[in-house]
Motif scaffolding. Structure first.
Motif, PDB file in Angstrom:
ATOM      1  N   ARG A  69       0.847  -1.208   0.077  1.00  0.00           N
ATOM      2  CA  ARG A  69       0.064   0.049  -0.061  1.00  0.00           C
ATOM      3  C   ARG A  69       0.845   1.140  -0.009  1.00  0.00           C
ATOM      4  NH1 ARG A  69      -2.421  -2.816   4.335  1.00  0.00           N
ATOM      5  NH2 ARG A  69      -1.958  -1.093   5.977  1.00  0.00           N
ATOM      6  N   ASP A  70       2.144   1.195   0.402  1.00  0.00           N
ATOM      7  CA  ASP A  70       2.941   2.307   0.310  1.00  0.00           C
ATOM      8  C   ASP A  70       3.507   2.850  -0.937  1.00  0.00           C
ATOM      9  OD1 ASP A  70       2.991   1.972   2.964  1.00  0.00           O
ATOM     10  OD2 ASP A  70       5.008   0.961   3.316  1.00  0.00           O
ATOM     11  N   GLU A  71       3.527   4.409  -1.089  1.00  0.00           N
ATOM     12  CA  GLU A  71       4.115   4.793  -2.259  1.00  0.00           C
ATOM     13  C   GLU A  71       5.753   4.181  -2.314  1.00  0.00           C
ATOM     14  OE1 GLU A  71       3.584   8.959  -2.778  1.00  0.00           O
ATOM     15  OE2 GLU A  71       1.703   8.908  -2.431  1.00  0.00           O
ATOM     16  N   THR A  72       6.045   3.937  -3.738  1.00  0.00           N
ATOM     17  CA  THR A  72       7.399   3.361  -3.836  1.00  0.00           C
ATOM     18  C   THR A  72       7.985   3.995  -5.136  1.00  0.00           C
ATOM     19  OG1 THR A  72       8.596   1.283  -3.940  1.00  0.00           O
ATOM     20  CG2 THR A  72       6.209   1.295  -4.838  1.00  0.00           C
ATOM     21  N   ASP A  73       9.232   3.825  -5.240  1.00  0.00           N
ATOM     22  CA  ASP A  73       9.882   4.018  -6.516  1.00  0.00           C
ATOM     23  C   ASP A  73      10.183   2.745  -7.387  1.00  0.00           C
ATOM     24  OD1 ASP A  73       9.794   6.900  -6.326  1.00  0.00           O
ATOM     25  OD2 ASP A  73      11.442   7.070  -5.520  1.00  0.00           O
ATOM     26  N   ASN A  74       9.970   1.582  -6.439  1.00  0.00           N
ATOM     27  CA  ASN A  74      10.463   0.419  -6.835  1.00  0.00           C
ATOM     28  C   ASN A  74       9.451  -0.049  -8.107  1.00  0.00           C
ATOM     29  OD1 ASN A  74      10.255  -2.850  -7.129  1.00  0.00           O
ATOM     30  ND2 ASN A  74      11.865  -2.366  -5.552  1.00  0.00           N
ATOM     31  N   GLU A  75      10.028  -0.350  -9.358  1.00  0.00           N
ATOM     32  CA  GLU A  75       9.104  -0.714 -10.664  1.00  0.00           C
ATOM     33  C   GLU A  75       8.434  -1.855 -10.452  1.00  0.00           C
ATOM     34  OE1 GLU A  75       8.362   1.360 -13.122  1.00  0.00           O
ATOM     35  OE2 GLU A  75       9.382   2.834 -11.945  1.00  0.00           O
ATOM     36  N   THR A  76       9.124  -2.960  -9.776  1.00  0.00           N
ATOM     37  CA  THR A  76       8.458  -4.231  -9.496  1.00  0.00           C
ATOM     38  C   THR A  76       7.204  -4.019  -8.826  1.00  0.00           C
ATOM     39  OG1 THR A  76      10.240  -5.489  -9.644  1.00  0.00           O
ATOM     40  CG2 THR A  76       8.669  -6.508  -8.769  1.00  0.00           C
ATOM     41  N   ILE A  77       7.408  -3.265  -7.496  1.00  0.00           N
ATOM     42  CA  ILE A  77       6.324  -3.328  -6.376  1.00  0.00           C
ATOM     43  C   ILE A  77       5.176  -2.513  -7.186  1.00  0.00           C
ATOM     44  CG2 ILE A  77       5.504  -2.164  -4.391  1.00  0.00           C
ATOM     45  CD1 ILE A  77       8.210  -2.626  -2.987  1.00  0.00           C
ATOM     46  N   LYS A  78       5.654  -1.442  -7.988  1.00  0.00           N
ATOM     47  CA  LYS A  78       4.512  -0.471  -8.766  1.00  0.00           C
ATOM     48  C   LYS A  78       3.675  -1.457  -9.486  1.00  0.00           C
ATOM     49  CE  LYS A  78       6.028   3.680 -10.238  1.00  0.00           C
ATOM     50  NZ  LYS A  78       6.673   4.619 -10.794  1.00  0.00           N
ATOM     51  N   TRP A  79       4.431  -2.403 -10.322  1.00  0.00           N
ATOM     52  CA  TRP A  79       3.725  -3.343 -11.135  1.00  0.00           C
ATOM     53  C   TRP A  79       2.664  -4.223 -10.511  1.00  0.00           C
ATOM     54  CZ3 TRP A  79       2.843  -8.557 -12.046  1.00  0.00           C
ATOM     55  CH2 TRP A  79       2.236  -8.790 -13.087  1.00  0.00           C
ATOM     56  N   ASP A  87     -11.161  -2.728  -4.706  1.00  0.00           N
ATOM     57  CA  ASP A  87     -11.525  -3.569  -3.578  1.00  0.00           C
ATOM     58  C   ASP A  87     -10.568  -4.225  -2.997  1.00  0.00           C
ATOM     59  OD1 ASP A  87     -13.821  -4.903  -2.057  1.00  0.00           O
ATOM     60  OD2 ASP A  87     -13.742  -6.352  -3.631  1.00  0.00           O
ATOM     61  N   ASP A  88      -9.497  -4.818  -3.591  1.00  0.00           N
ATOM     62  CA  ASP A  88      -8.282  -5.541  -3.093  1.00  0.00           C
ATOM     63  C   ASP A  88      -7.695  -4.875  -2.072  1.00  0.00           C
ATOM     64  OD1 ASP A  88      -8.906  -7.570  -5.089  1.00  0.00           O
ATOM     65  OD2 ASP A  88      -7.592  -6.706  -6.550  1.00  0.00           O
ATOM     66  N   PHE A  89      -7.379  -3.607  -2.240  1.00  0.00           N
ATOM     67  CA  PHE A  89      -6.722  -2.793  -1.228  1.00  0.00           C
ATOM     68  C   PHE A  89      -7.515  -2.702  -0.138  1.00  0.00           C
ATOM     69  CE2 PHE A  89      -4.076  -1.453  -5.207  1.00  0.00           C
ATOM     70  CZ  PHE A  89      -2.873  -1.587  -4.618  1.00  0.00           C
ATOM     71  N   ASN A  90      -8.653  -2.280  -0.061  1.00  0.00           N
ATOM     72  CA  ASN A  90      -9.407  -2.273   1.052  1.00  0.00           C
ATOM     73  C   ASN A  90      -9.678  -3.571   1.846  1.00  0.00           C
ATOM     74  OD1 ASN A  90     -10.271   0.350   0.314  1.00  0.00           O
ATOM     75  ND2 ASN A  90     -12.201  -0.305  -0.859  1.00  0.00           N
ATOM     76  N   TYR A  91      -9.740  -4.670   1.175  1.00  0.00           N
ATOM     77  CA  TYR A  91      -9.669  -5.804   1.622  1.00  0.00           C
ATOM     78  C   TYR A  91      -8.692  -6.167   2.582  1.00  0.00           C
ATOM     79  CZ  TYR A  91      -9.708 -10.780   2.687  1.00  0.00           C
ATOM     80  OH  TYR A  91      -9.596 -12.299   3.163  1.00  0.00           O
ATOM     81  N   LEU A  92      -7.235  -5.757   2.097  1.00  0.00           N
ATOM     82  CA  LEU A  92      -6.017  -6.028   2.372  1.00  0.00           C
ATOM     83  C   LEU A  92      -5.943  -5.190   3.745  1.00  0.00           C
ATOM     84  CD1 LEU A  92      -3.494  -6.291  -0.402  1.00  0.00           C
ATOM     85  CD2 LEU A  92      -4.655  -8.297   0.738  1.00  0.00           C
ATOM     86  N   THR A  93      -6.295  -4.030   3.562  1.00  0.00           N
ATOM     87  CA  THR A  93      -6.435  -3.005   4.683  1.00  0.00           C
ATOM     88  C   THR A  93      -7.196  -3.307   5.916  1.00  0.00           C
ATOM     89  OG1 THR A  93      -5.756  -1.081   3.205  1.00  0.00           O
ATOM     90  CG2 THR A  93      -6.699  -0.721   5.588  1.00  0.00           C
ATOM     91  N   SER A  94      -8.301  -4.370   5.716  1.00  0.00           N
ATOM     92  CA  SER A  94      -9.032  -4.700   6.756  1.00  0.00           C
ATOM     93  C   SER A  94      -8.869  -5.858   7.622  1.00  0.00           C
ATOM     94  CB  SER A  94     -10.452  -5.064   6.073  1.00  0.00           C
ATOM     95  OG  SER A  94     -10.437  -6.339   5.372  1.00  0.00           O
TER      96      SER A  94
END
Length: 239
Positions: A69-79, A87-94
């Protein structure tokens, strides 16, 4: 609730997860618990989230659920982030930090890495016994800091290495990894059917070439590292 499958560290490997869920279905399991790291490293995190939501009774978060969920400059994580929807992000946060239950009078606690943090990595092969025994400690994160009772059995994931150790304080078990075990997809079944709690390690073969082919078709950023981890266990942190 007498037969529980415990899975962990799926890491976006849909092929392995599908194989494990199919195997679990054949074994008369009552419930499925997941100990985190649903996403990251592998290409199909969103599809894995969907399957986990449909099949798992309890799910907790791992370290990847935090920094995906963090902002990043890492191209792999951004992908990886680009492959998830809102909905995926909301679920992971919950997701909660831990799972705790009793089975045949034994207190069982499950977390991703340690009772204190999803980023505290502990393995008997590399750490002294005092560090390993700290996995039985109560903590604020497990909402048990001021309780006298500690768990009799601890299950965790994170290190992708299956093992079972018996100490005077209790039983410590790492359930391995569904998505990034170099031999097969691995998980654990806890069977309390006969008045005692047996712990059974299950290894499930899956089509690695099919998984890697799917990664290539998706244009996965970081494919070379994923290939090395799946085929040769050449583990490297992405962050």
């Amino acid at each position: 609730m007498t037969k529980i499958a415990i899975i962990s560290d799926i890491h976006g490997n849909l092929t392995a997860l599908e194989a494990v869920l199919k195997d679990i279905e054949k074994r008369g399991v009552n419930q499925i618990y997941c100990l985190g790291d649903l996403v990251g490293k592998g290409p199909r995190g969103s599809e894995c989230i969907k399957l986990v939501r449909n099949h798992c009774d309890k799910v907790i978060y791992g370290n990847w659920e935090v920094f995906i969920r963090d902002e990043t400059d890492n191209e792999t994580i951004k992908w990886f982030q680009s492959q998830l929807n809102e909905d995926d992000f909301n679920y992971l946060t919950s997701l909660p930090f831990h799972i705790e239950f009793e089975l045949n009078g034994k207190l069982i606690r499950c977390f991703h890495a340690s009772p204190r943090s999803v980023f505290e990595r502990i393995a008997p092969e590399y750490h002294p016994i005092e560090k390993c025994l700290s996995l039985f400690e109560n903590s604020e994160e497990t909402e048990s800091l001021h309780l006298k009772r500690t768990p009799d059995i601890v299950f965790y994931g994170d290190i992708h290495l299956t093992f079972l150790r018996t100490y005077e304080i209790g039983i410590l078990c790492n359930v391995g990894s569904v998505g990034l075990d170099v031999i097969d997809a691995t998980y654990v079944i806890v069977d309390g059917s006969y008045g005692t709690n047996s712990i059974n390690f299950i290894r499930v073969p899956y089509d690695r070439e099919a998984e890697l082919s799917a990664a290539r078709e998706l244009g996965m950023v970081g494919y070379e590292q994923y290939y090395k981890e799946i085929m040769y266990d050449q583990f490297m942190e992405t962050k």
